[in-house]
Design a protein around this motif. Sequence first.
Motif, PDB file in Angstrom:
ATOM      1  N   VAL A  30       0.836  -1.201   0.000  1.00 15.46           N
ATOM      2  CA  VAL A  30       0.000   0.000   0.000  1.00 15.46           C
ATOM      3  C   VAL A  30       0.867   1.246   0.000  1.00 15.46           C
ATOM      4  O   VAL A  30       2.047   1.212   0.402  1.00 15.46           O
ATOM      5  CB  VAL A  30      -0.926   0.010   1.245  1.00 15.46           C
ATOM      6  CG1 VAL A  30      -1.871  -1.168   1.209  1.00 15.46           C
ATOM      7  CG2 VAL A  30      -0.114   0.038   2.516  1.00 15.46           C
ATOM      8  N   PRO A  31       0.302   2.381  -0.493  1.00 18.46           N
ATOM      9  CA  PRO A  31       1.044   3.636  -0.364  1.00 18.46           C
ATOM     10  C   PRO A  31       1.288   3.964   1.107  1.00 18.46           C
ATOM     11  O   PRO A  31       0.476   3.656   1.979  1.00 18.46           O
ATOM     12  CB  PRO A  31       0.118   4.658  -1.020  1.00 18.46           C
ATOM     13  CG  PRO A  31      -0.775   3.851  -1.911  1.00 18.46           C
ATOM     14  CD  PRO A  31      -0.959   2.538  -1.232  1.00 18.46           C
ATOM     15  N   ILE A  32       2.406   4.599   1.378  1.00 17.97           N
ATOM     16  CA  ILE A  32       2.783   4.922   2.767  1.00 17.97           C
ATOM     17  C   ILE A  32       2.502   6.390   3.019  1.00 17.97           C
ATOM     18  O   ILE A  32       3.103   7.273   2.382  1.00 17.97           O
ATOM     19  CB  ILE A  32       4.269   4.603   3.019  1.00 17.97           C
ATOM     20  CG1 ILE A  32       4.530   3.110   2.762  1.00 17.97           C
ATOM     21  CG2 ILE A  32       4.658   4.974   4.450  1.00 17.97           C
ATOM     22  CD1 ILE A  32       5.991   2.726   2.885  1.00 17.97           C
ATOM     23  N   PHE A  33       1.551   6.630   3.916  1.00 15.65           N
ATOM     24  CA  PHE A  33       1.208   7.998   4.292  1.00 15.65           C
ATOM     25  C   PHE A  33       2.274   8.524   5.271  1.00 15.65           C
ATOM     26  O   PHE A  33       2.829   7.756   6.076  1.00 15.65           O
ATOM     27  CB  PHE A  33      -0.170   8.017   4.964  1.00 15.65           C
ATOM     28  CG  PHE A  33      -0.811   9.363   5.040  1.00 15.65           C
ATOM     29  CD1 PHE A  33      -1.590   9.824   4.005  1.00 15.65           C
ATOM     30  CD2 PHE A  33      -0.622  10.173   6.157  1.00 15.65           C
ATOM     31  CE1 PHE A  33      -2.194  11.076   4.077  1.00 15.65           C
ATOM     32  CE2 PHE A  33      -1.212  11.420   6.238  1.00 15.65           C
ATOM     33  CZ  PHE A  33      -2.002  11.871   5.194  1.00 15.65           C
ATOM     34  N   PRO A  34       2.599   9.819   5.201  1.00 17.59           N
ATOM     35  CA  PRO A  34       3.597  10.362   6.145  1.00 17.59           C
ATOM     36  C   PRO A  34       3.187  10.087   7.595  1.00 17.59           C
ATOM     37  O   PRO A  34       2.079  10.403   8.019  1.00 17.59           O
ATOM     38  CB  PRO A  34       3.578  11.866   5.838  1.00 17.59           C
ATOM     39  CG  PRO A  34       3.138  11.951   4.419  1.00 17.59           C
ATOM     40  CD  PRO A  34       2.154  10.841   4.221  1.00 17.59           C
ATOM     41  N   GLY A  35       4.083   9.476   8.343  1.00 21.96           N
ATOM     42  CA  GLY A  35       3.839   9.094   9.725  1.00 21.96           C
ATOM     43  C   GLY A  35       3.617   7.604   9.886  1.00 21.96           C
ATOM     44  O   GLY A  35       3.539   7.117  11.018  1.00 21.96           O
ATOM     45  N   CYS A  36       3.478   6.841   8.760  1.00 25.24           N
ATOM     46  CA  CYS A  36       3.264   5.384   8.822  1.00 25.24           C
ATOM     47  C   CYS A  36       4.493   4.623   8.328  1.00 25.24           C
ATOM     48  O   CYS A  36       4.408   3.420   8.045  1.00 25.24           O
ATOM     49  CB  CYS A  36       2.046   4.993   7.997  1.00 25.24           C
ATOM     50  SG  CYS A  36       0.516   5.804   8.484  1.00 25.24           S
ATOM     51  N   GLU A  37       5.654   5.282   8.206  1.00 30.87           N
ATOM     52  CA  GLU A  37       6.834   4.624   7.644  1.00 30.87           C
ATOM     53  C   GLU A  37       7.402   3.550   8.559  1.00 30.87           C
ATOM     54  O   GLU A  37       8.028   2.603   8.086  1.00 30.87           O
ATOM     55  CB  GLU A  37       7.932   5.663   7.366  1.00 30.87           C
ATOM     56  CG  GLU A  37       7.565   6.696   6.313  1.00 30.87           C
ATOM     57  CD  GLU A  37       6.840   7.882   6.924  1.00 30.87           C
ATOM     58  OE1 GLU A  37       6.591   8.848   6.173  1.00 30.87           O
ATOM     59  OE2 GLU A  37       6.531   7.848   8.140  1.00 30.87           O
ATOM     60  N   SER A  38       7.185   3.673   9.847  1.00 34.12           N
ATOM     61  CA  SER A  38       7.790   2.716  10.793  1.00 34.12           C
ATOM     62  C   SER A  38       7.097   1.367  10.798  1.00 34.12           C
ATOM     63  O   SER A  38       7.628   0.392  11.338  1.00 34.12           O
ATOM     64  CB  SER A  38       7.776   3.310  12.214  1.00 34.12           C
ATOM     65  OG  SER A  38       6.444   3.574  12.622  1.00 34.12           O
TER      66      SER A  38
END
Length: 238
Positions: free
Chosen positions: A129-137
């Motif tokens: 899925v695309p990674i929204f800023p803040g979900c990278e971890s």
Amino acid sequence: MKPKKNPKADLRKKTVLFLQLGLIAVLLLSYFMINLKTYEKEQATTEKWEPLELTTEEAVPITKVKEQLPPPKPKDPVEIEPIEDESPEPEDTIETTETSLDDIVDVEDIIETPDYEPVVVPFDFIEDVPIFPGCESLDDNEERKACMSEKISKFIMKRFDTGLGEDLGLNGINRVTIMFEINKNGEVDNVQARGPHKDLEKEGIRVINLLPKMEPGKQRGKPVSVRYTIPVNFKVQN
């Protein structure tokens, strides 16, 4: 004693008149003789007419049935005698179409056709899925989905003008469904909205275009466009 002539007794005065009368008489007699016709007795007699006898019975047509002749006997087969070829010219040779082992192409030389790349993949079926800023971890794909949905919902509710429904005279619970794509570059594209009023649809499109840039989704390791749909519900209190 000479006889005395009476001038009134001169007959020469009327010779012209008598001549004309004679001519007229001769012409009439000639015309009558020319038109006079005579008939023989045999021709003048009429034959007695006898009526034909009529019968009410109709004549039955005679039909002839063709006789079926037996089929002709087959002719004796003609025997063909082979003729020896006495010509000195050599016969044409027929080339074989078989492929030798030397002409076989190796599997490594075959060019592989590229895999089919889907144009747009729905969010529920994307592999990465695309990674929204803040979900990278987050490493798990399902966790990234939940994180992305939560971030987008908070982003919309924070910026969506819910007071617009009251200004438009709406009441109760209203829903605006927003559909958009996250393209190969991670940017928002092809935004659409459906709602109870055009102004609410425009507001939904405005808010989605404010979303930050994300890491694009991937299918089979390659970036692809991802389709995302989110409903926005808000209540108008009068």
